[in-house]
Design an enzyme around this catalytic site. Structure first.
Site, PDB file in Angstrom:
ATOM      1  N   HIS A   1       0.860  -1.194   0.000  1.00 37.84           N
ATOM      2  CA  HIS A   1       0.000   0.000   0.000  1.00 37.84           C
ATOM      3  C   HIS A   1       0.892   1.238   0.000  1.00 37.84           C
ATOM      4  CE1 HIS A   1      -3.832  -1.987   1.870  1.00 37.84           C
ATOM      5  NE2 HIS A   1      -3.296  -2.729   0.902  1.00 37.84           N
TER       6      HIS A   1
ATOM      7  N   GLU B   1       1.004   3.815   1.922  1.00 35.69           N
ATOM      8  CA  GLU B   1       1.542   4.174   3.238  1.00 35.69           C
ATOM      9  C   GLU B   1       2.729   3.293   3.616  1.00 35.69           C
ATOM     10  OE1 GLU B   1      -3.059   4.414   3.775  1.00 35.69           O
ATOM     11  OE2 GLU B   1      -1.640   3.366   2.473  1.00 35.69           O
TER      12      GLU B   1
ATOM     13  N   CYS C   1      -6.030   1.919   6.039  1.00 36.41           N
ATOM     14  CA  CYS C   1      -6.706   0.683   6.429  1.00 36.41           C
ATOM     15  C   CYS C   1      -6.118   0.180   7.754  1.00 36.41           C
ATOM     16  CB  CYS C   1      -6.528  -0.365   5.334  1.00 36.41           C
ATOM     17  SG  CYS C   1      -4.835  -0.990   5.196  1.00 36.41           S
TER      18      CYS C   1
ATOM     19  N   CYS D   1      -2.297  -0.582   7.567  1.00 38.44           N
ATOM     20  CA  CYS D   1      -1.488   0.632   7.514  1.00 38.44           C
ATOM     21  C   CYS D   1      -1.508   1.383   8.840  1.00 38.44           C
ATOM     22  CB  CYS D   1      -1.952   1.516   6.363  1.00 38.44           C
ATOM     23  SG  CYS D   1      -1.572   0.770   4.751  1.00 38.44           S
TER      24      CYS D   1
END
Length: 177
Positions: free
Chosen positions: A71, A73, A101, A104
């Protein structure tokens, strides 16, 4: 005996204004999201700033990297850790175009990020206040300040347009079968 109900915790802060630096950094996160989109990934971009300097950038790349943890992040956290030669990013701010999410937010907490500023909320999977509130969860030993909505409409539209185009392409392929 009637128990007292405590008021619900605020989900996240939405300030009346942002600094020019915060706005410029979120604009950079949007540029990073466009890199993800150009690669066919969900358009999410993130960066980490410490003392006014960008120390890590990332964009979604789980499909290309064959890595479900890639992701935006996480990519930014990895680069920032390498940059400062430490997995703890105390005092840093993470800018991201979509509310983080669960995965993360866990990584953000472990990295000791001070603040998260996100663009679009994620009502189904957002773990910074929309679906879950992990920024100040009792079971974590670090609290993260969360601010949502910076360029929220632009970030939301980027995602909406991406998924609209994907559905359109998918329906065209289905009709050709």
């Amino acid at each position: 005996m009637q128990g007292s109900l405590s008021p619900p915790k605020p989900k996240n802060k939405i300030p009346m204004f942002h600094t020019e630096t915060e706005m410029a950094l979120m604009q950079r996160a949007i540029e990073l999201a466009l890199k993800a989109q150009a690669a066919g990934e969900v358009p999410v971009g993130a960066l980490i700033a410490l003392n006014g300097e960008v120390i890590g950038e990332g964009w979604n790349r789980p499909i290309l990297a064959h890595d479900p943890t890639a992701h935006a992040e996480i990519e930014a956290l990895r680069e920032a850790g390498r940059q400062v030669q430490n997995y703890r990013l105390v005092g840093a701010t993470l800018f991201v175009t979509l509310e983080p999410c669960v995965m993360c937010m866990g990584a953000i907490s472990h990295a000791r990020i001070q603040r998260v500023i996100y663009g679009a909320p994620d009502p189904k999977r957002g773990a910074a206040g929309s679906a879950l509130q992990l920024a100040d969860a009792d079971f974590l030993n670090h609290r993260v300040e969360v601010t949502g909505g910076l360029y929220g409409e632009a970030c939301s539209n980027l995602l909406l347009d991406f998924f609209r185009a994907r559905r359109s392409t998918s329906s065209v392929r289905s009709s050709e079968i």
